[in-house]
Design a protein around this motif. Structure first.
Motif, PDB file in Angstrom:
ATOM      1  N   CYS A   1       0.854  -1.191   0.000  1.00  0.00           N
ATOM      2  CA  CYS A   1       0.000   0.000   0.000  1.00  0.00           C
ATOM      3  C   CYS A   1       0.885   1.235   0.000  1.00  0.00           C
ATOM      4  CB  CYS A   1      -0.898  -0.005   1.229  1.00  0.00           C
ATOM      5  SG  CYS A   1      -1.747   1.552   1.488  1.00  0.00           S
ATOM      6  N   MET A   2       0.657   2.123  -0.918  1.00  0.00           N
ATOM      7  CA  MET A   2       1.547   3.277  -1.024  1.00  0.00           C
ATOM      8  C   MET A   2       1.284   4.311   0.070  1.00  0.00           C
ATOM      9  SD  MET A   2       3.333   2.036  -3.271  1.00  0.00           S
ATOM     10  CE  MET A   2       4.535   3.266  -3.661  1.00  0.00           C
ATOM     11  N   VAL A   3       0.055   4.378   0.550  1.00  0.00           N
ATOM     12  CA  VAL A   3      -0.205   5.266   1.681  1.00  0.00           C
ATOM     13  C   VAL A   3       0.516   4.687   2.912  1.00  0.00           C
ATOM     14  CG1 VAL A   3      -1.948   6.460   3.041  1.00  0.00           C
ATOM     15  CG2 VAL A   3      -2.467   5.779   0.698  1.00  0.00           C
ATOM     16  N   GLY A   4       0.431   3.373   3.018  1.00  0.00           N
ATOM     17  CA  GLY A   4       1.134   2.690   4.106  1.00  0.00           C
ATOM     18  C   GLY A   4       2.630   2.924   4.018  1.00  0.00           C
ATOM     19  N   MET A   5       3.131   2.963   2.777  1.00  0.00           N
ATOM     20  CA  MET A   5       4.571   3.199   2.574  1.00  0.00           C
ATOM     21  C   MET A   5       4.948   4.602   3.068  1.00  0.00           C
ATOM     22  SD  MET A   5       6.651   1.106   1.358  1.00  0.00           S
ATOM     23  CE  MET A   5       8.396   1.308   1.512  1.00  0.00           C
TER      24      MET A   5
ATOM     25  N   THR B   1       5.795  12.094  -3.281  1.00  0.00           N
ATOM     26  CA  THR B   1       5.867  11.228  -4.464  1.00  0.00           C
ATOM     27  C   THR B   1       4.726  10.231  -4.488  1.00  0.00           C
ATOM     28  OG1 THR B   1       7.427   9.769  -3.327  1.00  0.00           O
ATOM     29  CG2 THR B   1       8.355  11.412  -4.810  1.00  0.00           C
ATOM     30  N   THR B   2       4.328   9.728  -3.333  1.00  0.00           N
ATOM     31  CA  THR B   2       3.203   8.777  -3.373  1.00  0.00           C
ATOM     32  C   THR B   2       1.913   9.503  -3.728  1.00  0.00           C
ATOM     33  OG1 THR B   2       3.066   8.912  -0.960  1.00  0.00           O
ATOM     34  CG2 THR B   2       4.155   6.977  -1.877  1.00  0.00           C
ATOM     35  N   ILE B   3       1.778  10.741  -3.285  1.00  0.00           N
ATOM     36  CA  ILE B   3       0.575  11.498  -3.687  1.00  0.00           C
ATOM     37  C   ILE B   3       0.626  11.768  -5.194  1.00  0.00           C
ATOM     38  CG2 ILE B   3      -0.660  13.703  -3.519  1.00  0.00           C
ATOM     39  CD1 ILE B   3       0.002  13.817  -0.569  1.00  0.00           C
TER      40      ILE B   3
ATOM     41  N   PHE C   1       0.357   8.116  -6.875  1.00  0.00           N
ATOM     42  CA  PHE C   1      -0.671   7.166  -6.408  1.00  0.00           C
ATOM     43  C   PHE C   1      -1.806   7.889  -5.701  1.00  0.00           C
ATOM     44  CE2 PHE C   1       3.409   5.015  -6.625  1.00  0.00           C
ATOM     45  CZ  PHE C   1       3.111   3.927  -7.427  1.00  0.00           C
ATOM     46  N   ARG C   2      -2.153   9.055  -6.231  1.00  0.00           N
ATOM     47  CA  ARG C   2      -3.206   9.853  -5.616  1.00  0.00           C
ATOM     48  C   ARG C   2      -4.512   9.063  -5.500  1.00  0.00           C
ATOM     49  NH1 ARG C   2      -3.061  15.621  -5.376  1.00  0.00           N
ATOM     50  NH2 ARG C   2      -4.985  16.348  -4.424  1.00  0.00           N
TER      51      ARG C   2
END
Lengths: 732, 581, 159
Positions: free
Chosen positions: B422-426, B497-499, B502-503
């Motif tokens: 999970c990129m938010v988790g990252m 970068t994740t936003i 992977f928004r």
């Protein structure tokens, strides 16, 4: 010398100086919370950032040196944005109350904690001066105010709130007994202000505008000043002699009173405007509201304020033996207790909810009952029934409580088919009051029929005409609300008279989250109420019910104050910077870094939950005093300032030099006052010199109302003298 | 015949020491058994290399102590077929053959505990050349020609820093090696010190000579005990040979060496915090300016470089700056070492010339995903870096090109993720890291990272609200602008970068209360696919809260009200019948 | 632990070597912790006396770095890696397993004094993730079952 530009201003600065030094030397203020010339630069707070042309990063001006041709902007959008977020973050982790909740909940922001504390210390003169910063009629207001302050008082979480209103009345009565306090009047400005209405709002505005040096005339339609305080509050609650004395003090400041002069008859707003530089409309709400119940037009059905006014003016209406008062507020209480005193045998209060939901003051509810008033809870008039045009009975709908409504109170709902009829000789409708619209037809009114006034600027549809109090916006409210508006309106009017516009919104202050406060360590002490006349005595006359506090009672009651507000409020650098930016720390609400706790010795109080980790205390203790009594512990968000092993200060090598306290930009480290009860006060600071062991030494002295509150060592000699604060004080 | 056992930390953790002890218990001549550092094929550890008398190597991988006898039999009989199942495959060999090794040239080959092996391989020739044939200015010139930039992450030209320190006034100067490799997911420096400590010492001596320092200091993190041990040993050996101390190679150049162990604070990778820590203080960054080149360790001119930077220096002096500059791109010269880990098939150390692509590293050398899931993103630069999504897999490895993605080259950590991450988790993982590691000095970092973490925690719990992404972004940009040091200034990068890439994943958490990767336990439900469930009861027996019911050989059911989402059923199911939704 | 049992003479060697060498505080504290397993208050006071560094500063340094402890730890100190690679390879499951098995949280010690758990920064054994170190030994490629087995073996070994 180096040539540079700051905010478009060409300046020179010595080589090697920092941007901050250069700016300060040229009167340009850059905020900072961690810089002090006594210690090495640190760069923690990041508030001193500035933008320099050609440099992509923001510069910390406390460390960045000036260079030739540099073009600096200390207030660019980027800089302001950075500071704003820094302050929002900082305040989101600052667990402290700038001012006490009592003060915040007072519509006039009266410094309740301040005067309560001063009373506890026996400083009555100072107390009345402080009260009169906000309230020009304190003996009256102290008696009649429904005291929102007490509703917010945290002492109720221990047992009961402080008796703040009565303490105010106590201090004011003390003042009225002897030479009453007269404020200093500033030089005349030559500006004229007319105020329409001599009630609490109008008188307040008149008093403070006069103090500011403006020439003020108050116009009032009644034969005496005081408005609803005089014509709406019964004598047994507010003796008119008290009100008269207070109004006469206001008059003594130089306000001109014009009575028996009615708007729309004797003058118009426009005509006053033509003769004055500004006009304040404070006409109040003098018409009783209707219940829209059949039979209201019958003889013997009176409006609450009409009834009270009649009694006060000596022409009480005929009420008979059986009287029903409709309503549950303080006007209803005034009406029913007045009815009792007029000799009515059966006095009912008809209220559609229960005792618990009554908006009236609890003491009033109880005292009325003691005086024989009969409560008809959960009833609502369906109709007033008459014979020959005169009211004879009321049909009551029986109610029950349903789901909570928007106000959070449980909504009363009719119990289908259940009614009751009571026989009455008269009915008093005490459910509210309204503006008499015709009077102010020159101004724009809103859909409720009240004057449209800007809630922050108090301006109306006519330039130069301001409006406040019951006649405006949402309509009638309590006196202190009107006084609060008057207080802010005065500032707006003063600004207007100087050709400016002033937004009177109260700036940001820090508040603790009520849910996180622990009271378990507080000792219980019962609230003290002033003694009152016995019910069977007072219900036969209009003598004042309350006998007021004795001095001992007042001091003991005031001593119960939990001292919620911060002692450093008046000189808090943190708050000062916070108020410079339009901040909203709520957006970053989260965990607090430290538990609310405090450690104190005879002089110094440490409160780590207010600490902003500027490091000035730790650094000055190490760099200047070479003591390192305290240090930074832990790291990151949980970093804490503490002596080693969390020892109390007294068990360290701390010599109480007070340097850390002096440098602390907020209330995390404070020096106690030379007072038994600690209380935040707007002290006056001055540097003075004393002789210690034959050496001249500098100390900072803080005074309030002439009394020395603190003496803080201010150089090496006094810091290392080993003298206690008391000994230092004696050297002054 | 020589038997060489790879004994880096990874190898030892995988059992290399047990293998060595087992081998010593066989009939093999003990003198023929020796150790080396880390070859970098970490996924194949423990590794045993058998050199024949012609120095031809047979590489055995994933050796266990039980294989010791087999190896002994081979040594005795020479029957290679005995080793069939142990010999490295051709495919795996490519992991090394596709690399270009300069910094790692001796790693996994030489015995790090023997200076003679280093000297035998041409070691200490570069410092000799520098001291006897070159002026310090000439050394700086060669380094300038090489174009090498700081390998700690930012790529700042090494020659420039050396020149600044050299130009600073003062007799007493310090050369400091930053071996506080704190990025989670990076272990290049550890491998270099454990495997080739003399190469580091030689590089540092050259640096010290160039800037005019008489003192060299290595600041190593305390979590690397083996590296500290080997470096200490190497320093002792170098002292014995007169390579450290007074009048090295008979010249008037003298330099002493000191090791300081860090004590667990990531922020000490920041050079001014490192200096504070060296001085025995809390590792809180100082304001810059002054820069360390003017006022550093003990307020003396100091120069700080990273381990990998120094590991290239001797090679550059020996081979010339041009040889180094011939590799790489216009703006990024030479090679770079990466620690490739995560969901990649072949994980380990990879050194390649700049200019290769991420695809070259992850797929060509790393072999692609180790799971059956698709490649999703690669995290570069650790807590200061960012996540580069699959669609940018052909990005060239170059400071500028990587920077343009929002990530950074970084020190070399490359964590590969598949679709189950999970990129938010990252982002939350990294913010948790930086918030814990924030020194607490400046407001933006101390409180800002904490507040960001709290927001991310709320989002992953399904308590996110409209406007959170924008608020996060606002806070990110403010922290970048306002934080005092590099740690704080770069802390928002993983979030940004994740936003950026992977928004939609953030929005899914906030609006739909769903975690598309199925990782955020508050946002998923475990269910059993009745068609796949064989009724083996394993899940029910492992469930800590008895939320699974069913009878043998019949499909089981999870009571979602009881389920605490621990994921045990999902892990233990052998038929893939437990699914996350 | 009974503070009276702290034998301060054990510090003589360290203090003789480092007390007067400036910048050695962290080194002294590291040696002190090697000796006692943690930093006893008495030792800090002695270090302050011998080095002239204020106790508040020593505690400031001690509490800044994660390596230092102020309470004794269990016989086995489990250091669970919190690195990125471990995270990606589900170290959370391992943490949960250890917590469940031992009934302790991060930073705590089991009642029998056998195990202490500490989540630590990346151990740098990323290729073997998830990884933990117990005292000097590194354990890689952990699964919940493997973790349970390791803990069981250690517990048995201690008995």
């Amino acid at each position: 010398m180096i040539n540079l530009t700051i905010n478009g201003k060409a300046i020179t600065a010595p080589e090697g100086s920092t941007i901050l030094e250069a700016a300060r030397a040229n009167g340009i203020d850059i905020p900072t919370l961690c810089y002090d010339k006594a210690v090495e630069v640190y760069g923690a707070c990041g508030l001193c950032v500035v933008e320099a042309e050609g440099i992509p990063k923001l510069l910390r001006s406390c460390s960045a040196k000036v260079s030739e041709g540099m073009v600096v902007n200390t207030e660019s959008e980027r800089v302001v944005r950075s500071r704003k977020i820094a302050m929002e973050l900082l305040m989101s982790a600052h667990d402290g109350d700038c001012v006490a909740p009592c003060q915040l909940n007072c519509p006039a922001r009266t410094d309740c904690q301040g005067y309560v504390g001063l009373i506890a210390n026996g400083e009555y003169d100072a107390a009345i001066k402080l009260i009169k910063n906000k309230i020009s009629l304190p003996a009256s207001i102290g008696r009649v105010c429904p005291h929102p302050c007490e509703k917010a008082c945290r002492r109720q979480n221990v047992e009961e709130p402080i008796n703040i209103a009565q303490l105010k009345a106590f201090a004011a009565d003390m003042d009225l007994k002897a030479d009453s306090y007269m404020p200093d009047i500033q030089e005349p400005t030559g500006k004229k202000v007319a105020i329409i209405g001599g009630g609490p709002a109008g008188l307040t505005a008149a008093y403070y505008l006069t103090i500011m040096g403006h020439s003020v005339t108050v116009y009032d339609m009644m034969d005496k000043m005081g408005g609803m305080l005089r014509y709406g509050i019964p004598q047994y609650r507010l003796p008119k002699e008290v009100l008269d004395k207070e109004i006469s003090i206001i008059e003594k400041t130089g306000v001109k009173f014009v009575n028996n002069s009615k708007l729309g008859v004797d003058y118009t707003i426009e005509s006053l405007k033509a003769e004055n530089d500004a006009v304040i409309v404070a006409v109040g709400a003098w018409k009783s509201s209707s219940m829209r119940t059949p039979g209201e037009e019958l003889d013997g059905v009176y409006g609450g304020i009409d009834f009270l006014r009649g009694v006060i003016q000596g022409n009480a209406p005929e009420i008979g033996e059986k009287v029903a008062i409709c309503g549950g507020g303080n006007t209803a209480m005034d009406a029913c207790r007045t009815a009792v005193r007029l000799g009515a045998k059966e006095v009912y209060v008809v209220y559609r909810r229960t005792r618990a939901e009554m908006p009236a003051d609890k003491l009033e509810i109880d005292e009325a009952e003691e005086e024989g008033v009969i409560y008809k809870f959960l009833t609502n008039p369906l109709s007033f029934n008459g014979e020959d045009g005169k009211v004879k009975s009321i049909t009551l709908q029986i109610m029950e409580l349903g789901e909570p409504d928007a106000s959070g109170r449980r909504r009363p709902v009719p119990v289908e088919g259940k009614t009751e009829e009571i026989a009455v000789d008269s009915v008093i409708l005490a459910i509210g009051q309204k503006l008499v619209q015709g009077d102010v037809s020159e101004l724009e009114l809103n859909e409720r029929g009240n004057i449209v006034a800007d809630p922050d600027f108090f301006t109306t549809s006519i330039d130069g005409v301001f409006a406040i109090g019951d006649a405006t916006n949402r309509g009638a409210s309590i006196a202190i609300e009107a006084i609060g508006e008057a207080d802010r309106c005065v500032k707006a009017v003063d600004a207007y008279l100087n050709g400016q516009q002033l937004d009177t919104r109260v700036p940001y202050i820090s508040k603790r989250d009520e849910d996180t406060i622990d009271y378990s360590d507080r000792e219980k002490k019962d609230r003290i109420n002033p003694k009152v006349l016995p019910a069977d005595v007072r219900n036969k006359n209009f003598d004042e019910v309350s006998l007021g506090f004795t001095e001992d009672e007042a001091k003991a009651e005031a001593d119960r104050c939990l001292e919620c507000g911060c002692r450093e409020y008046y000189k808090c650098k943190l708050l000062n910077v916070a108020q410079r930016y339009d901040i909203c720390p709520e957006r970053f609400k989260g965990e607090m870094p430290q538990k609310y706790s405090h450690d104190e010795n005879a002089f110094i109080e440490r409160n780590t939950s207010k600490c902003i980790l500027c490091g000035l205390c730790v650094r000055s203790c190490r760099e200047v005093m070479k003591l390192s009594s305290i240090g930074l512990m832990g790291r990151g968000f949980k970093t804490d300032v503490s002596p080693a092993f969390s020892l109390p200060l007294d068990e360290t090598n701390c010599n109480n030099c007070g340097l850390c306290v002096q440098l602390c930009p907020t209330g995390s480290l404070t020096e106690k006052f030379n007072l038994p009860k600690q209380v935040p006060l707007d002290e006056q600071y001055s540097e003075e010199f004393v002789e210690i062991d034959g050496m001249k030494s500098s100390v900072i002295v803080s005074r309030y109302n002439g009394k020395v509150l603190r003496v803080i060592p201010n150089d090496e000699v006094s810091r290392n003298s080993g003298l206690s604060r008391e000994e230092l004080r004696k050297l002054l | 015949m020589r038997i060489v056992i790879g004994q880096g930390s990874c190898g030892i953790a995988a059992g290399a020491e047990k293998v060595r002890k087992a081998l010593l218990n066989t009939n093999i001549n003990k003198d023929d058994i020796s150790i080396t550092g880390c070859i970098g094929m970490c996924y194949l550890e423990p590794i045993v290399d058998i050199y024949d008398d012609n120095n031809k190597v047979t590489r055995l991988v994933q050796v266990s102590e039980n294989d010791a006898e087999t190896i002994a039999q081979f040594v005795e009989s020479g029957d290679k077929s005995l080793l069939d199942k142990l010999i490295v495959s051709d495919e795996d060999s490519e992991f090394l053959t596709k690399q270009t090794r300069i910094a790692l040239r001796n790693c996994g080959i030489l015995n790090p505990e023997k200076i003679d092996e280093y000297i035998g391989a041409g070691g200490y020739e570069a410092i000799k050349k520098a001291l006897t044939e070159m002026t310090p200015e000439e050394v700086i010139d060669v380094v300038k020609t090489s174009g090498i930039g700081g390998r700690g992450g930012a790529g700042f030209p090494t020659w420039f820093k050396w020149n600044a320190a050299r130009s600073s006034e003062g007799e007493e100067k310090y050369l400091i090696c930053n071996a506080d490799e704190g990025d989670p997911g990076a272990f290049m420096d550890r491998a270099v010190i454990e495997s080739d400590p003399h190469n580091l010492i030689e590089g540092m001596l050259i640096g010290a000579y160039a800037i005019g320092a008489k003192h060299a200091v290595v600041y190593v993190r305390a979590e690397y005990p083996l590296a500290i041990k080997r470096l200490k040993k190497a320093i002792e050996q170098a002292k014995e040979k007169g390579l450290i101390g007074n009048n090295i190679f008979g010249t008037d150049f003298s330099c002493d060496f000191m090791i300081k162990a860090g004590a667990g604070a990531f922020v000490c990778g920041e050079e001014t915090a490192l200096i504070e820590s060296l001085e025995g203080h809390r590792g809180m960054p100082r304001l810059k300016p002054p820069f360390p080149a003017q006022s550093g360790f003990w307020r003396k001119p100091s120069n700080i470089n990273n381990v990998e930077t120094f590991a290239n220096i001797a090679w550059i002096i020996n081979n010339g700056g041009e040889a180094f500059a011939a590799m790489g791109t216009e703006g990024s010269k030479g090679t770079k070492v990466f620690a490739v880990t995560g969901k990649v098939k072949r994980s380990g150390l990879v050194e390649i010339p700049m200019g290769k692509t991420l695809r070259d590293v992850i797929f060509d050398i790393g072999g692609g995903m180790k799971t059956d899931k698709d490649f999703k993103a690669v995290q570069m630069g650790g807590p200061s870096g960012g996540c580069i999504p699959a669609e940018l897999i052909d990005t060239v490895i170059d400071y500028k090109a990587l920077g343009a993605t929002g990530a950074i080259m970084g020190s070399g950590g490359m964590v590969v993720m598949d679709e189950s991450t999970c990129m938010v988790g990252m982002a939350k993982f990294f913010l948790d890291f930086t918030a814990k590691e924030s020194c607490g000095k400046c407001i933006h970092c101390r409180i800002g990272t904490k507040r960001m973490l709290e927001m991310l925690e709320r989002i992953t719990k399904g308590e996110g609200k409209e406007g959170d992404i924008e608020l996060l972004e606002e806070l990110c940009y403010s922290i970048k602008d306002g934080a005092l040091c590099g740690l704080g200034q770069t802390a928002p990068n993983p979030v940004l970068t994740t936003i950026k890439y992977f928004r939609d994943e953030y929005e899914a958490h906030i609006k739909d209360k769903k975690c598309p990767a199925g990782e955020c336990s508050d946002l998923i439900e475990y269910k059993i696919d009745a068609d796949k469930c064989k009724g083996c009861t394993l899940c029910a027996r492992n469930c800590p809260v008895n939320a699974i019911s069913g009878t043998v050989k019949n499909p089981h059911v999870i009571d979602t009200d009881k389920c605490i989402k621990c994921g045990k059923c999902y892990t233990v199911c052998k038929f893939g019948a437990v699914v996350k939704e | 632990m009974d503070s009276k049992k702290v034998d301060l003479s054990l510090l003589d060697g360290v203090l003789n070597e480092y007390a007067q060498v400036k910048g050695s505080l962290i080194t002294i504290l590291q040696h002190t912790q090697d000796i006692y397993g943690y930093l006893p208050k008495e030792a800090i006071e002695l270090i302050s006396e011998k080095t002239g560094i204020a106790t508040s500063e020593i505690m400031g340094v001690g509490t800044f770095y994660t390596q230092f402890r102020f309470e004794p730890v269990g016989k086995y100190l489990i250091m669970l890696c919190q690195g990125t690679a471990c995270h990606v390879n589900s170290s959370e499951l391992i943490l949960q397993t250890i917590k469940d098995e031992l009934g302790i949280d991060d930073g705590q010690t089991t009642e029998d004094g056998l195990f202490s758990l500490k989540c630590v920064a990346c151990l740098g054994c990323c290729s073997l993730s998830p990884v933990m170190m117990i005292n000097e030994d590194t354990y890689g490629s952990l699964t919940p079952d493997k973790t349970k087995k390791i803990l069981k073996e250690l517990r048995e070994a201690a008995q």
